[in-house]
Every structure is written in C-alpha cells, then in structure tokens.
Design a protein around this motif. Structure first.
Motif, mmCIF file in Angstrom:
data_model
loop_
_atom_site.group_PDB
_atom_site.id
_atom_site.type_symbol
_atom_site.label_atom_id
_atom_site.label_comp_id
_atom_site.label_asym_id
_atom_site.label_seq_id
_atom_site.Cartn_x
_atom_site.Cartn_y
_atom_site.Cartn_z
ATOM 1 N N PRO A 73 6.661 -18.629 -30.814
ATOM 2 C CA PRO A 73 6.392 -17.663 -31.575
ATOM 3 C C PRO A 73 6.924 -16.697 -31.103
ATOM 4 O O PRO A 73 6.623 -15.970 -29.931
ATOM 5 C CB PRO A 73 5.177 -17.549 -31.815
ATOM 6 C CG PRO A 73 4.258 -18.836 -31.217
ATOM 7 C CD PRO A 73 5.335 -19.326 -30.117
ATOM 8 N N ASP A 74 7.071 -15.370 -31.818
ATOM 9 C CA ASP A 74 8.355 -14.519 -31.106
ATOM 10 C C ASP A 74 6.865 -13.897 -30.992
ATOM 11 O O ASP A 74 6.195 -13.055 -31.999
ATOM 12 C CB ASP A 74 8.809 -13.578 -32.531
ATOM 13 C CG ASP A 74 10.900 -14.323 -32.006
ATOM 14 O OD1 ASP A 74 10.890 -14.846 -31.398
ATOM 15 O OD2 ASP A 74 11.467 -14.640 -33.328
ATOM 16 N N PRO A 75 6.992 -12.257 -30.294
ATOM 17 C CA PRO A 75 5.946 -11.499 -30.286
ATOM 18 C C PRO A 75 6.261 -10.151 -31.538
ATOM 19 O O PRO A 75 7.267 -10.307 -31.748
ATOM 20 C CB PRO A 75 5.776 -10.691 -28.937
ATOM 21 C CG PRO A 75 7.719 -11.189 -28.576
ATOM 22 C CD PRO A 75 7.897 -12.441 -29.239
ATOM 23 N N VAL A 76 5.216 -9.701 -31.723
ATOM 24 C CA VAL A 76 5.321 -8.842 -32.605
ATOM 25 C C VAL A 76 4.491 -7.124 -32.057
ATOM 26 O O VAL A 76 3.184 -7.291 -31.498
ATOM 27 C CB VAL A 76 4.494 -9.260 -33.840
ATOM 28 C CG1 VAL A 76 4.532 -8.050 -34.717
ATOM 29 C CG2 VAL A 76 5.445 -10.185 -34.557
ATOM 30 N N ALA B 25 -3.885 -9.876 -23.273
ATOM 31 C CA ALA B 25 -2.004 -10.427 -23.316
ATOM 32 C C ALA B 25 -1.634 -11.686 -23.240
ATOM 33 O O ALA B 25 -2.334 -13.091 -23.937
ATOM 34 C CB ALA B 25 -2.595 -10.583 -21.260
ATOM 35 N N SER B 26 -0.333 -11.356 -22.786
ATOM 36 C CA SER B 26 -0.016 -12.489 -23.472
ATOM 37 C C SER B 26 0.060 -13.958 -22.883
ATOM 38 O O SER B 26 -0.267 -13.830 -21.158
ATOM 39 C CB SER B 26 1.925 -12.468 -22.945
ATOM 40 O OG SER B 26 2.605 -13.415 -22.775
ATOM 41 N N PRO B 27 0.193 -15.299 -22.821
ATOM 42 C CA PRO B 27 -0.494 -16.256 -21.998
ATOM 43 C C PRO B 27 0.747 -16.473 -21.344
ATOM 44 O O PRO B 27 0.448 -17.499 -20.132
ATOM 45 C CB PRO B 27 -0.731 -17.702 -22.963
ATOM 46 C CG PRO B 27 0.170 -17.061 -24.055
ATOM 47 C CD PRO B 27 0.116 -15.297 -23.550
ATOM 48 N N TYR B 28 2.087 -16.459 -21.393
ATOM 49 C CA TYR B 28 2.692 -16.487 -20.274
ATOM 50 C C TYR B 28 2.941 -15.912 -18.662
ATOM 51 O O TYR B 28 2.009 -14.253 -18.669
ATOM 52 C CB TYR B 28 4.000 -16.528 -20.887
ATOM 53 C CG TYR B 28 4.099 -16.699 -22.689
ATOM 54 C CD1 TYR B 28 3.513 -18.350 -22.818
ATOM 55 C CD2 TYR B 28 4.449 -15.935 -23.504
ATOM 56 C CE1 TYR B 28 3.479 -18.787 -24.152
ATOM 57 C CE2 TYR B 28 4.574 -16.480 -25.121
ATOM 58 C CZ TYR B 28 3.623 -17.704 -25.088
ATOM 59 O OH TYR B 28 3.953 -18.412 -26.498
ATOM 60 N N ALA C 31 10.386 -14.354 -20.654
ATOM 61 C CA ALA C 31 10.041 -14.696 -21.562
ATOM 62 C C ALA C 31 11.104 -14.179 -22.395
ATOM 63 O O ALA C 31 11.985 -13.497 -21.325
ATOM 64 C CB ALA C 31 9.289 -14.473 -22.695
ATOM 65 N N GLU C 32 11.825 -14.281 -23.281
ATOM 66 C CA GLU C 32 13.165 -13.872 -24.207
ATOM 67 C C GLU C 32 12.761 -12.111 -24.362
ATOM 68 O O GLU C 32 13.695 -11.258 -24.573
ATOM 69 C CB GLU C 32 13.883 -14.274 -24.987
ATOM 70 C CG GLU C 32 14.639 -15.474 -24.012
ATOM 71 C CD GLU C 32 14.991 -16.752 -24.986
ATOM 72 O OE1 GLU C 32 16.090 -17.429 -24.330
ATOM 73 O OE2 GLU C 32 14.856 -16.377 -26.154
ATOM 74 N N GLN C 33 11.764 -12.208 -24.661
ATOM 75 C CA GLN C 33 10.525 -10.523 -25.282
ATOM 76 C C GLN C 33 9.870 -10.952 -25.243
ATOM 77 O O GLN C 33 8.342 -11.817 -24.761
ATOM 78 C CB GLN C 33 11.541 -11.085 -27.309
ATOM 79 C CG GLN C 33 12.743 -11.499 -27.386
ATOM 80 C CD GLN C 33 12.152 -10.721 -29.106
ATOM 81 O OE1 GLN C 33 12.014 -9.971 -29.590
ATOM 82 N NE2 GLN C 33 12.316 -12.280 -29.745
ATOM 83 N N VAL C 34 8.929 -9.245 -24.850
ATOM 84 C CA VAL C 34 6.942 -9.329 -24.846
ATOM 85 C C VAL C 34 7.525 -7.862 -25.281
ATOM 86 O O VAL C 34 7.825 -7.334 -25.231
ATOM 87 C CB VAL C 34 7.601 -8.970 -23.306
ATOM 88 C CG1 VAL C 34 8.146 -8.296 -22.477
ATOM 89 C CG2 VAL C 34 6.184 -9.457 -22.752
ATOM 90 N N ALA C 35 6.005 -7.427 -25.871
ATOM 91 C CA ALA C 35 5.737 -6.731 -26.378
ATOM 92 C C ALA C 35 4.967 -5.790 -25.162
ATOM 93 O O ALA C 35 3.596 -6.720 -24.865
ATOM 94 C CB ALA C 35 4.540 -6.386 -28.218
#
Length: 325
Positions: free
Chosen positions: A21-24, A57-60, A95-99
């Motif tokens: 899923p994309d981050p928001v 936090a992000s899991p990646y 990732a391609e995007q990160v918040a």
C-alpha cells in the motif's frame, strides 16, 4: 507502490521486492518519492529478525533516503512539493515512497547530487550526535574510530578533521587504511595485525585517545577503556562484537573517564529533530564548502537489495552502499 519486504526473517534472500500500500503522510509529515536509500548494519539485523522497527514506523527496512517531496501532510511548513531532500528515517527507505516527519528532513546539500545525498543522513546524524553532542570532541584532541572505512567511519574521520582533531582509525587491510588516510586519518591501525591499545598509546606519547567511537561493544570494552586518555569518553554505537563484557571499573575510575551507549532509530521525534537541526547548522555548511563529502562504495538497484546486503556482510566495501530506484 513497490518496497522491499521481509515475509520471513533470514538471509539476504529473505528480501522481496513486492507491491504494498502507498504511504499517507500524517500530521507533521511529508511524502517523499525516493530516489535512493542506503544500506546500514541495522538493516541486516532487521532482515534477520533481531531489530524490529519502533512502534508506528514503516515495517520496511531503510533508515535514510533521498528524493523529492510529492505531498505535505497537515501542519507542515517550511517545505514545498518538489523540494529535493534527504531524510533520517525509522524505517521505510527501501521503497518507492516514504512518509517522513518534517523535523527529520534536510535539503540536499550544495554540490551533492540527489542520489549521493542518500549516503548522508544516518551517518552524519550518528557521528554528530555521539562524537560532538555527547562526547564533545574538541580541536586538538584525539579521536579513535573503530571501523574507519565504514560509512560511519569515513564520516567520523572527515568531521573530526574538519574541527581540528587528530584522528586514529582501525580497519582491516592496507587498502582500507589507505582510503582512510586519503580522508585525513593521521594514525592507521590494522586490527588484524596490530594491538590498537599499544598503537594509540605510542602515537600519543602514552596519553591515549580522548574520544573513542566504537561499533564493536563487548569484544573491545576492556581494551577501549585501556586506550582512553585521562578524562576520555567512550561512545558505543554498535554491538558487532557482542553485548556482554567485563570491565575493570578501577581503570575507568582512575582515568575519570565516561562511557555512553546510544542508538538513533528509537529516539523520540523531538530528539531526532534536534539532532537533524544541529547537523543542518554545523555540518551542511562544511559539505557545501567541499570540506566533507559522502563516500559511496557502489550503487545497486533497489530491487537487488539482497546483493547489497551481501556486500555489507562480506565487509569489503569502503563508505556507503546505495540502493537506487
């Protein structure tokens, strides 16, 4: 978007490039389209199941990145869509995007390209916070850096020289030591063949190192204290040599020395923002003036993160290994 995921802990093959899923961006956050990330030892530990991201936090994996801002969350000021930035992360750089919390953003320094900027946030924040904000290295003092050819080490050498300190490094082999010398290291110690305690004492007329930046932990604990000067400061930032060691407290007492141990990832947002602000104030002008530079060993496509992890595990690199989109 696509990101590197870890369905099950394990070796480098555990890293999978998958659709997620994309981050928001939430309150106080911005969305960054990632141009590059960098590989850190902490990422290897996370892959193995030993270093989980802090709550929320992000899991990646990925503790730093560079890229362009594509959206602003509520309450963000001082940044605009399209700004080129690099960022300190608690996770999510692969990732391609990160918040990213706005307090952990830095502008890409003058004279540094967007991809190379990904090599800066984690190492600069780690070195500045430990060597300067905690251990208070001063001009004319001697800093001993273990792992001088690593990403952390190559930055520590440059920053210490920039403020007028004398720098000693340990590294394995002639080639790595030569690279450290090119960056300004004064005292070169091959840990495979030399005793760093004897070498640092010989190079300082018996005094020892005023500050030691240590990535080894237990394995080096007693020897590090022996290598300290009177009023010396030992800053432990890694545990590659184990977590439990013995220490002669009488030696520490006699030297009026101090030991600190810190990590960066799990610190509260306010503490991270303060470190990032200090880095922007003190280090970014040095980079802009060309006195400090990111040291990049190689770049690999982000989808080949497993190969990048193998590079770090083999320890043949000098500086940072980057992952590019």
């Amino acid at each position: 978007m696509y990101a590197i995921t870890i369905p099950e802990p394990g070796g480098p093959e555990a890293l999978q490039w998958a659709e997620v899923p994309d981050p928001v961006p939430g309150d106080g956050e911005v969305l960054v389209e990632v141009a590059a990330s960098a590989v850190n030892r902490a990422d290897l530990l996370q892959r193995q199941g030993f270093y989980n991201p802090p709550p929320g936090a992000s899991p990646y994996p990925g503790l730093e990145c560079s890229g362009r801002i594509t959206a602003l969350g509520p309450g963000v000021s001082g940044w605009a869509v399209g700004d080129e930035v690099c960022a300190l992360l608690a996770g999510g750089g692969y990732a391609e995007q990160v918040a990213v919390p706005a307090g952990q953003l830095l502008p890409v320094p003058e004279g540094v390209d967007l991809v190379a900027a990904a090599a800066l946030p984690e190492v600069v924040c780690t070195v500045w916070s430990n060597v300067f904000m905690v251990a208070h290295l001063r001009p004319g003092e001697t800093l001993l850096v273990h792992g001088g050819a690593s990403g952390i080490g190559t930055m520590a050498v440059q920053l210490a020289k920039a403020i007028g300190a004398k720098v000693a490094v340990t590294a394995g082999g002639k080639e790595k030591l030569e690279r450290c010398a090119e960056l300004g290291a004064d005292i070169l110690i091959d840990y495979r063949e030399q005793d760093f305690v004897e070498e640092i004492k010989a190079a300082t007329d018996g005094a020892g190192a005023d500050v030691i930046l240590d990535i080894m932990g237990a394995k080096y604990l007693d020897r590090n204290v022996n290598a300290l000067a009177v009023n010396g400061r030992l800053a432990i930032i890694g545990l590659q040599g184990g977590v439990k060691g013995e220490l002669n407290l009488n030696t520490l007492l006699g030297k009026r020395a101090a030991i600190t141990a810190t990590s960066l990832r799990a610190r509260p947002l306010g503490e991270k923002a303060a470190i990032v602000a200090a880095v922007r104030e003190h280090v970014w002008p040095l980079i802009g003036a060309g006195r400090i530079k990111p040291v990049v060993d190689r770049t690999l496509p982000m989808s080949e993160a497993a190969a990048a992890h193998r590079v770090l595990e083999e320890s043949g690199h000098v500086g940072k290994v980057l992952l590019t989109r």
